[in-house]
Design a protein around this motif. Structure first.
Motif, PDB file in Angstrom:
ATOM      1  N   ALA A 297       2.648  -2.427  -7.844  1.00 53.52           N
ATOM      2  CA  ALA A 297       2.286  -2.283  -6.434  1.00 53.52           C
ATOM      3  C   ALA A 297       0.871  -2.802  -6.181  1.00 53.52           C
ATOM      4  CB  ALA A 297       2.411  -0.826  -6.005  1.00 53.52           C
ATOM      5  N   ARG A 298      -0.043  -2.505  -7.082  1.00 50.45           N
ATOM      6  CA  ARG A 298      -1.414  -3.001  -6.925  1.00 50.45           C
ATOM      7  C   ARG A 298      -1.466  -4.523  -7.022  1.00 50.45           C
ATOM      8  NH1 ARG A 298      -4.642   1.812 -10.108  1.00 50.45           N
ATOM      9  NH2 ARG A 298      -4.901   3.125  -8.266  1.00 50.45           N
TER      10      ARG A 298
ATOM     11  N   ALA B 278       2.270   9.214  -6.262  1.00 44.17           N
ATOM     12  CA  ALA B 278       2.966  10.486  -6.074  1.00 44.17           C
ATOM     13  C   ALA B 278       3.978  10.716  -7.186  1.00 44.17           C
ATOM     14  CB  ALA B 278       3.662  10.527  -4.713  1.00 44.17           C
ATOM     15  N   ASP B 279       4.623   9.641  -7.643  1.00 42.37           N
ATOM     16  CA  ASP B 279       5.616   9.743  -8.715  1.00 42.37           C
ATOM     17  C   ASP B 279       4.987   9.702 -10.102  1.00 42.37           C
ATOM     18  OD1 ASP B 279       7.503   9.763  -6.713  1.00 42.37           O
ATOM     19  OD2 ASP B 279       8.100   7.660  -6.995  1.00 42.37           O
ATOM     20  N   ASP B 280       3.673   9.490 -10.143  1.00 39.71           N
ATOM     21  CA  ASP B 280       2.944   9.374 -11.413  1.00 39.71           C
ATOM     22  C   ASP B 280       3.591   8.315 -12.313  1.00 39.71           C
ATOM     23  OD1 ASP B 280       0.808  10.006 -13.085  1.00 39.71           O
ATOM     24  OD2 ASP B 280       1.941  11.534 -14.176  1.00 39.71           O
ATOM     25  N   ASP B 281       3.891   7.164 -11.698  1.00 39.62           N
ATOM     26  CA  ASP B 281       4.568   6.069 -12.393  1.00 39.62           C
ATOM     27  C   ASP B 281       3.587   4.907 -12.580  1.00 39.62           C
ATOM     28  OD1 ASP B 281       6.107   3.797 -13.075  1.00 39.62           O
ATOM     29  OD2 ASP B 281       7.881   4.673 -12.115  1.00 39.62           O
ATOM     30  N   GLU B 282       3.018   4.813 -13.762  1.00 35.25           N
ATOM     31  CA  GLU B 282       1.991   3.799 -14.031  1.00 35.25           C
ATOM     32  C   GLU B 282       2.521   2.370 -13.904  1.00 35.25           C
ATOM     33  OE1 GLU B 282      -1.361   3.989 -14.468  1.00 35.25           O
ATOM     34  OE2 GLU B 282      -1.091   6.098 -13.934  1.00 35.25           O
TER      35      GLU B 282
ATOM     36  N   ARG C  73       0.833  -1.216   0.000  1.00 35.63           N
ATOM     37  CA  ARG C  73       0.000   0.000   0.000  1.00 35.63           C
ATOM     38  C   ARG C  73       0.863   1.260   0.000  1.00 35.63           C
ATOM     39  NH1 ARG C  73      -4.930  -1.875   4.022  1.00 35.63           N
ATOM     40  NH2 ARG C  73      -6.167  -2.827   2.362  1.00 35.63           N
ATOM     41  N   ARG C  74       1.990   1.219   0.717  1.00 33.96           N
ATOM     42  CA  ARG C  74       2.910   2.359   0.675  1.00 33.96           C
ATOM     43  C   ARG C  74       3.500   2.516  -0.726  1.00 33.96           C
ATOM     44  NH1 ARG C  74       3.647   0.803   6.010  1.00 33.96           N
ATOM     45  NH2 ARG C  74       5.245  -0.745   5.537  1.00 33.96           N
ATOM     46  N   ALA C  75       3.775   1.394  -1.390  1.00 35.26           N
ATOM     47  CA  ALA C  75       4.299   1.441  -2.757  1.00 35.26           C
ATOM     48  C   ALA C  75       3.263   2.020  -3.718  1.00 35.26           C
ATOM     49  CB  ALA C  75       4.728   0.048  -3.210  1.00 35.26           C
TER      50      ALA C  75
END
Length: 108
Positions: free
Chosen positions: A60-61, A50-54, A42-44
């Motif tokens: 992470a999901r 925040a980094d807008d990294d798809e 969840r932190r990832a």
């Protein structure tokens, strides 16, 4: 805040919706490991947003989903009596309706 748990312990209720509970058959060590993995994932997710990294967000999901499956909250049910899974159903539309309505009756 503590959420009401169905009499069979399979679900807890939030805003009228059933959510599958963690598998009670997990050892404390297993549960702790899976919860730690879930919190890390969840932190990832938060960092990827925040980094807008798809790409990182997708990864992470996937880790969140793996942890939820390991905890028994998603994927195959952890009970063995072949009863249907009502995860994410409105309690009023399930066999838990009478129990759920009794919660509101006891609040009056």
């Amino acid at each position: 805040m503590k959420y009401p748990v169905t009499p069979d312990g399979r679900y807890f209720v939030v805003k009228g919706k059933l959510w599958r509970a963690t598998n009670p058959n997990l050892s404390e060590a297993e549960r702790n490991t899976y919860v730690k993995n879930l919190m890390d994932a969840r932190r990832a997710v938060k960092q990827a947003k925040a980094d807008d990294d798809e790409a990182l967000l997708k990864a992470a999901r996937e880790q969140v989903n793996k942890a939820k499956i390991a905890l028994g909250e998603r994927g195959p049910v952890w009970w063995s009596d072949n009863q249907k899974d009502f995860n994410r159903y409105l309690a009023k539309n399930t066999p838990y309706k009478k129990w759920y309505n009794s919660l509101n009756d006891n609040l009056c």
